[in-house]
Design a protein around this motif. Structure first.
Motif, PDB file in Angstrom:
ATOM      1  N   ALA A   9       0.802  -1.226   0.000  1.00 57.74           N
ATOM      2  CA  ALA A   9       0.000   0.000   0.000  1.00 57.74           C
ATOM      3  C   ALA A   9       0.836   1.278   0.000  1.00 57.74           C
ATOM      4  O   ALA A   9       0.302   2.366  -0.248  1.00 57.74           O
ATOM      5  N   LEU A  10       2.124   1.175   0.243  1.00 60.94           N
ATOM      6  CA  LEU A  10       2.964   2.379   0.297  1.00 60.94           C
ATOM      7  C   LEU A  10       3.129   3.000  -1.086  1.00 60.94           C
ATOM      8  O   LEU A  10       3.404   2.310  -2.055  1.00 60.94           O
ATOM      9  N   SER A  11       2.971   4.316  -1.153  1.00 60.20           N
ATOM     10  CA  SER A  11       3.199   5.037  -2.404  1.00 60.20           C
ATOM     11  C   SER A  11       4.390   5.983  -2.290  1.00 60.20           C
ATOM     12  O   SER A  11       4.835   6.553  -3.278  1.00 60.20           O
ATOM     13  N   GLU A  12       4.880   6.137  -1.058  1.00 60.70           N
ATOM     14  CA  GLU A  12       6.051   6.984  -0.828  1.00 60.70           C
ATOM     15  C   GLU A  12       6.850   6.393   0.332  1.00 60.70           C
ATOM     16  O   GLU A  12       6.319   5.631   1.141  1.00 60.70           O
ATOM     17  N   CYS A  13       8.107   6.743   0.383  1.00 63.27           N
ATOM     18  CA  CYS A  13       8.964   6.276   1.467  1.00 63.27           C
ATOM     19  C   CYS A  13       8.363   6.727   2.791  1.00 63.27           C
ATOM     20  O   CYS A  13       8.087   7.914   2.969  1.00 63.27           O
ATOM     21  N   PRO A  14       8.152   5.814   3.724  1.00 59.29           N
ATOM     22  CA  PRO A  14       7.554   6.211   4.991  1.00 59.29           C
ATOM     23  C   PRO A  14       8.497   7.044   5.861  1.00 59.29           C
ATOM     24  O   PRO A  14       8.082   7.604   6.859  1.00 59.29           O
ATOM     25  N   VAL A  15       9.756   7.155   5.460  1.00 64.54           N
ATOM     26  CA  VAL A  15      10.725   7.927   6.226  1.00 64.54           C
ATOM     27  C   VAL A  15      10.842   9.343   5.684  1.00 64.54           C
ATOM     28  O   VAL A  15      10.663  10.317   6.406  1.00 64.54           O
ATOM     29  N   CYS A  16      11.122   9.474   4.380  1.00 60.84           N
ATOM     30  CA  CYS A  16      11.405  10.799   3.813  1.00 60.84           C
ATOM     31  C   CYS A  16      10.353  11.289   2.828  1.00 60.84           C
ATOM     32  O   CYS A  16      10.434  12.397   2.320  1.00 60.84           O
ATOM     33  N   LYS A  17       9.363  10.449   2.530  1.00 61.13           N
ATOM     34  CA  LYS A  17       8.239  10.799   1.650  1.00 61.13           C
ATOM     35  C   LYS A  17       8.592  10.890   0.171  1.00 61.13           C
ATOM     36  O   LYS A  17       7.796  11.393  -0.621  1.00 61.13           O
ATOM     37  N   ARG A  18       9.761  10.386  -0.239  1.00 62.04           N
ATOM     38  CA  ARG A  18      10.076  10.341  -1.675  1.00 62.04           C
ATOM     39  C   ARG A  18       9.175   9.287  -2.316  1.00 62.04           C
ATOM     40  O   ARG A  18       8.804   8.300  -1.682  1.00 62.04           O
ATOM     41  N   PRO A  19       8.821   9.432  -3.596  1.00 66.29           N
ATOM     42  CA  PRO A  19       7.862   8.521  -4.232  1.00 66.29           C
ATOM     43  C   PRO A  19       8.427   7.116  -4.472  1.00 66.29           C
ATOM     44  O   PRO A  19       9.638   6.930  -4.583  1.00 66.29           O
ATOM     45  N   ILE A  20       7.512   6.175  -4.577  1.00 67.78           N
ATOM     46  CA  ILE A  20       7.890   4.805  -4.912  1.00 67.78           C
ATOM     47  C   ILE A  20       8.312   4.762  -6.380  1.00 67.78           C
ATOM     48  O   ILE A  20       7.743   5.473  -7.210  1.00 67.78           O
ATOM     49  N   VAL A  21       9.317   3.977  -6.703  1.00 66.81           N
ATOM     50  CA  VAL A  21       9.752   3.824  -8.090  1.00 66.81           C
ATOM     51  C   VAL A  21       9.520   2.401  -8.596  1.00 66.81           C
ATOM     52  O   VAL A  21       9.445   2.174  -9.799  1.00 66.81           O
ATOM     53  N   CYS A  22       9.402   1.458  -7.684  1.00 69.44           N
ATOM     54  CA  CYS A  22       9.172   0.073  -8.068  1.00 69.44           C
ATOM     55  C   CYS A  22       8.624  -0.665  -6.857  1.00 69.44           C
ATOM     56  O   CYS A  22       9.063  -0.439  -5.737  1.00 69.44           O
ATOM     57  N   GLY A  23       7.670  -1.541  -7.093  1.00 71.58           N
ATOM     58  CA  GLY A  23       7.155  -2.309  -5.974  1.00 71.58           C
ATOM     59  C   GLY A  23       6.002  -3.185  -6.372  1.00 71.58           C
ATOM     60  O   GLY A  23       5.469  -3.079  -7.470  1.00 71.58           O
ATOM     61  N   GLY A  24       5.655  -4.056  -5.471  1.00 69.82           N
ATOM     62  CA  GLY A  24       4.541  -4.949  -5.708  1.00 69.82           C
ATOM     63  C   GLY A  24       4.579  -6.083  -4.715  1.00 69.82           C
ATOM     64  O   GLY A  24       5.430  -6.143  -3.834  1.00 69.82           O
TER      65      GLY A  24
END
Length: 88
Positions: free
Chosen positions: A14-29
């Motif tokens: 469910a994460l769309s951004e880094c939970p630490v610094c809020k930078r966006p997700i680039v790859c995941g699943g």
């Protein structure tokens, strides 16, 4: 599979951004037994041994956040188990 690992996978997917610094997700699943998320900051979180863990840390304290994510997943699993048991 127990509820807790399932909720950990769902939490990570469910994460769309880094939970630490809020930078966006680039790859995941994720799938039934595994999930991963890589962010623009270079952080990567994965599920391993039925927990969310840090594969590559964010420069901003990923290990603290992983504990928080695992706590969120545990709370969701507890709530789901209570709902399945019919406990209000």
């Amino acid at each position: 599979m127990t509820l807790l690992p399932t909720h950990r996978i769902k939490t990570l997917v469910a994460l769309s951004e880094c939970p630490v610094c809020k930078r966006p997700i680039v790859c995941g699943g994720g799938g039934i037994a595994f999930a991963s998320a890589t962010f623009a900051c270079g952080a990567e979180f994965v599920t391993a041994n039925e927990e969310i863990t840090v594969s590559s840390p964010c420069p901003s304290g990923s290990k603290f956040v992983v504990g928080y994510l695992n706590d969120l997943a545990a709370a969701a699993a507890t709530a789901a188990a209570a709902a399945e048991a019919g406990v209000p």
